[in-house]
Design a protein around this motif. Sequence first.
Motif, short mmCIF file in Angstrom:
data_model
loop_
_atom_site.label_atom_id
_atom_site.label_comp_id
_atom_site.label_asym_id
_atom_site.label_seq_id
_atom_site.Cartn_x
_atom_site.Cartn_y
_atom_site.Cartn_z
N PHE A 26 96.95 149.57 61.24
CA PHE A 26 98.05 149.99 60.43
C PHE A 26 99.36 149.78 61.51
CE2 PHE A 26 94.39 152.51 58.87
CZ PHE A 26 94.68 152.37 57.40
N VAL A 27 99.18 149.85 62.73
CA VAL A 27 100.18 149.22 63.57
C VAL A 27 100.84 148.22 63.25
CG1 VAL A 27 100.82 148.79 65.99
CG2 VAL A 27 99.41 150.76 65.49
N ALA A 28 99.96 147.22 62.83
CA ALA A 28 100.39 145.88 62.26
C ALA A 28 101.32 145.83 61.14
CB ALA A 28 99.23 144.93 62.14
N TRP A 29 101.19 146.86 60.28
CA TRP A 29 101.87 146.81 59.13
C TRP A 29 103.40 147.16 59.74
CZ3 TRP A 29 100.00 150.69 54.96
CH2 TRP A 29 98.65 150.32 54.48
N ARG A 30 103.62 147.79 60.70
CA ARG A 30 105.25 147.78 61.20
C ARG A 30 105.55 146.85 61.94
NH1 ARG A 30 109.48 147.77 62.56
NH2 ARG A 30 110.94 149.47 63.17
N TRP A 31 104.64 146.33 63.07
CA TRP A 31 104.76 145.07 63.78
C TRP A 31 103.71 144.21 63.55
CZ3 TRP A 31 104.85 150.36 66.06
CH2 TRP A 31 106.11 150.76 66.26
N PRO A 32 104.16 143.22 62.73
CA PRO A 32 102.98 142.43 62.24
C PRO A 32 102.35 141.40 63.42
CG PRO A 32 104.70 142.20 60.90
CD PRO A 32 105.09 143.04 61.77
N ALA A 108 93.40 144.93 54.42
CA ALA A 108 93.84 144.65 53.07
C ALA A 108 95.47 145.26 52.91
CB ALA A 108 93.06 145.52 52.10
N GLY A 109 95.83 146.31 53.28
CA GLY A 109 96.95 146.83 53.05
C GLY A 109 98.03 145.88 53.93
N LEU A 110 97.71 145.31 55.02
CA LEU A 110 98.55 144.32 55.75
C LEU A 110 98.81 143.10 55.10
CD1 LEU A 110 100.12 143.47 58.28
CD2 LEU A 110 98.25 142.60 59.18
N ILE A 111 97.71 142.77 54.34
CA ILE A 111 97.87 141.22 53.52
C ILE A 111 98.56 141.65 52.18
CG2 ILE A 111 96.34 139.78 52.15
CD1 ILE A 111 94.10 140.31 54.26
N ARG A 112 98.37 142.79 51.78
CA ARG A 112 99.15 143.10 50.46
C ARG A 112 100.67 143.30 50.85
NH1 ARG A 112 98.70 148.43 46.91
NH2 ARG A 112 99.98 147.75 45.26
N ARG A 113 101.08 143.93 52.05
CA ARG A 113 102.47 144.13 52.41
C ARG A 113 103.07 142.59 52.66
NH1 ARG A 113 104.24 149.17 54.39
NH2 ARG A 113 105.64 148.09 55.75
N ARG A 114 102.35 141.99 53.68
CA ARG A 114 102.76 140.58 53.72
C ARG A 114 103.05 139.79 52.61
NH1 ARG A 114 104.14 139.28 59.20
NH2 ARG A 114 103.88 137.20 58.51
N ALA A 115 102.17 139.79 51.50
CA ALA A 115 102.30 139.10 50.39
C ALA A 115 103.49 139.47 49.50
CB ALA A 115 101.11 139.09 49.15
N ILE A 117 106.23 140.99 50.82
CA ILE A 117 107.45 140.76 51.63
C ILE A 117 107.91 139.05 51.24
CG2 ILE A 117 108.32 140.05 53.68
CD1 ILE A 117 106.82 142.67 54.65
N ARG A 118 106.67 138.20 51.26
CA ARG A 118 107.04 136.80 50.90
C ARG A 118 107.50 136.71 49.50
NH1 ARG A 118 101.69 135.19 53.65
NH2 ARG A 118 102.38 134.73 55.98
N ARG A 119 107.03 137.58 48.66
CA ARG A 119 107.48 137.14 47.24
C ARG A 119 109.09 137.76 47.16
NH1 ARG A 119 103.10 140.26 43.90
NH2 ARG A 119 102.81 141.14 45.92
N GLY A 120 109.56 138.51 47.94
CA GLY A 120 110.90 138.94 48.08
C GLY A 120 111.04 140.43 47.82
#
Length: 120
Positions: A26-32, A108-115, A117-120
């Motif tokens: 969850f920390v990685a959600w803020r600081w990938p 899973a949440g990190l992957i979803r957030r990163r996707a 962000i990439r989509r815009g």
Amino acid sequence: MGYRVLAEVTMVVHFLFIAFVVFGGFVAWRWPKAIWLHLLAAGWGLCIVLFDLNCPLTHVEDWARERAGQSGLARGFIDTYLTGVMYPERYLDEVRLLIAVVVAVSYAGLIRRRARIRRG
């Protein structure tokens, strides 16, 4: 007194490390970039559980307590401070499964957030 302080500081660091193993995804959600540190920490935690390894932090705490004239941990850190204290010993497998689920959900949440962000 210095060894006793070292033992107590080591105990706190150990608790923080375990908290990071459980919640670091969850920390990685803020600081990938923290995901790399979490992968190492979670991997180490998994190895300790699977292969019954001794954690160096437990060794340091034992060493410092013995130098301070106290007895070292009779069992490992988790067995001393968590199992049977924070949760009944009979639920150890369920707690381990819950930790694995928390880590998986954080990834899973990190992957979803990163996707997203990439989509815009």
